[in-house]
Design an enzyme around this catalytic site. Structure first.
Site, PDB file in Angstrom:
ATOM      1  N   GLY A 121      50.748  23.519  72.373  1.00  0.00           N
ATOM      2  CA  GLY A 121      52.085  23.650  71.816  1.00  0.00           C
ATOM      3  C   GLY A 121      52.413  22.550  70.828  1.00  0.00           C
ATOM      4  O   GLY A 121      52.995  22.800  69.760  1.00  0.00           O
ATOM      5  N   ASP A 122      52.040  21.317  71.147  1.00  0.00           N
ATOM      6  CA  ASP A 122      52.290  20.189  70.247  1.00  0.00           C
ATOM      7  C   ASP A 122      51.485  20.317  68.965  1.00  0.00           C
ATOM      8  O   ASP A 122      51.997  20.092  67.863  1.00  0.00           O
ATOM      9  CB  ASP A 122      51.930  18.881  70.954  1.00  0.00           C
ATOM     10  CG  ASP A 122      52.828  18.588  72.128  1.00  0.00           C
ATOM     11  OD1 ASP A 122      53.977  18.183  71.906  1.00  0.00           O
ATOM     12  OD2 ASP A 122      52.382  18.774  73.276  1.00  0.00           O
TER      13      ASP A 122
END
Length: 422
Positions: A185-186
């Site tokens: 996600g990052d």
């Protein structure tokens, strides 16, 4: 030290595509620093601001202490902060905030991944920064974006993968949703951040600004939410739901609506990914495993028919793969021009001739001389490629250099250190 497949050194690297671009990084851990790492790899002058050490608090980006350590610094740091100039500033002090403003007047881009509202409380919100530098591009990365009911909530990559839909479709249908052992996600948000920054810079250039530090042009805010970045990768799931009410579910190691594309266990227990989901590729695959009967079946000539026969097709491929060692399986598939690969560990990647031929394993040395491999820089540009000029530096390594560029002499720098500003 230089790996034989990566002969370029810091001194011999050509100017990167982003040479002349000045970037200030505020924040820590993954999403923001990964975005600025990508910019620094292509020549941008990235100045990273970290908190100073205070007594028992070592200060700095928390990522310096994440995962496997070498001495008192994470090995991850060598790559995540490569090519960046690192300074320390206490943004809770007026002097620290003043230095940030002075830096931003010279910068093209600010990348920050603090919780929404934190910079505003420090007097460093967009209103103040745009007044100081109207051409500034401010990239803001957060869990849920700068607006909406959840804007003030903390949001890590794992939450973004969950709310963005990725976790729901990942794993075996008989078991709980799975995650990759990576901070996807990052990293996905970081890629969107770089893309947004470059688009905003393109607009600024078109309205009079340039990378050479001259002012002019229109700056703007790039608002990147981790949840939305993950959601942006969800392919046709929204359209399928909105039109037919279809909710895509987990399907293990296969992929919904595309047959065959799965992992198969070889005779030695290794797993091999085989993707024979093109019509012509499927026929070559069936011929390669001795299933001429399936290769010639009219009902399997296109994907809709293969979807209905997915279990039968997977069983045929597994029966063949289970009778051969993994290298033989991959070799047979490649000879038949069918996409296939063993499931690689990091050890497999390091040993693979394709990765080495492309210079994707860079050999460097840590400060104490310990050899360390870093991933090569991507994407590849023929005229202005990126590269590694130096590894992640020590905390505050560039304090004197950066402050000198702002006009601070040695005595002024020492006073800032004595007052706890740096």
């Amino acid at each position: 030290m230089t790996h034989p497949s990566t002969e370029a050194t810091a001194g011999s690297l050509p100017a990167g595509a982003l040479q002349g671009l000045r970037v200030l990084e505020l924040g820590g851990l993954i999403a923001g620093p990964f975005a600025t790492r990508l910019m620094a790899e292509f020549g941008a002058d990235v100045v990273k601001v970290e908190t100073p050490a205070r007594g028992a608090d070592p200060g700095g980006d928390p990522l310096r202490g994440w995962r496997q350590m070498h001495g008192d610094t994470s090995l991850w740091w060598a790559a995540q902060a490569r090519n960046k100039r690192c300074i320390t500033l206490d943004l809770k002090t007026e002097a620290g905030r003043d230095i940030v403003l002075r830096l931003l007047r010279r910068c093209d881009v600010l990348v920050e991944n603090m919780r929404p509202g934190v910079l505003e409380k420090l007097g460093l919100g967009w209103e103040q920064l745009s007044q100081a530098n109207p051409a500034l591009v401010m990239v803001r990365i957060s869990g849920f974006g700068q607006t909406g009911p959840l804007r003030a909530q903390p949001g890590f990559g794992a939450i973004a993968e969950s709310m963005g839909g990725m976790r729901y479709v990942t794993g075996d249908p008989a078991h709980p949703p799975m995650r990759s052992n990576l901070s996807l996600g990052d990293s996905i948000a970081a890629l969107h951040a770089v893309m947004g920054a470059l688009m905003a810079l393109r607009h600024r250039d078109a309205t009079g600004g340039r990378f050479d530090g001259s002012r002019g042009g229109e700056g703007q805010v790039v608002d990147v939410a981790l949840t939305e970045s993950v959601f942006n990768l969800m392919e046709s799931t929204l359209m399928e739901y909105s039109v037919g009410g279809t909710v895509r579910e987990r399907c293990g190691s296969s992929i919904a609506g595309i047959v065959p594309s799965n992992v198969y266990r070889s005779a030695g227990g290794e797993w091999v990914q085989i993707s024979g989901n093109g019509d012509a590729i499927f026929r070559r695959l069936m011929l390669a495993i001795g299933r001429e009967d399936m290769a010639s079946r009219a009902d399997l000539a296109s994907n809709p028919g293969r979807i209905r026969a997915a279990a039968e097709i997977d069983q045929a491929i597994q029966q063949w793969a289970g009778a051969h060692e993994a290298p033989a399986v991959v070799r047979a598939m490649r000879e038949a021009d069918v996409p296939a690969s063993r499931i690689y560990s990091i050890a497999d990647i390091c040993a693979d001739e394709q990765f080495r031929a492309r210079g994707m394993i860079e050999r460097h040395a840590l400060a104490d001389g310990t050899p360390v491999d870093l991933p090569g820089v991507v994407p590849r540009l023929t005229r202005t490629p990126g590269g590694t000029r130096w590894l992640g530096p020590a905390l505050g390594a560039h304090n004197e250099q950066v402050l000198a560029e702002l006009g601070f002499d040695a005595e002024a720098v020492e006073a800032l250190r004595r007052d706890g500003v740096i």
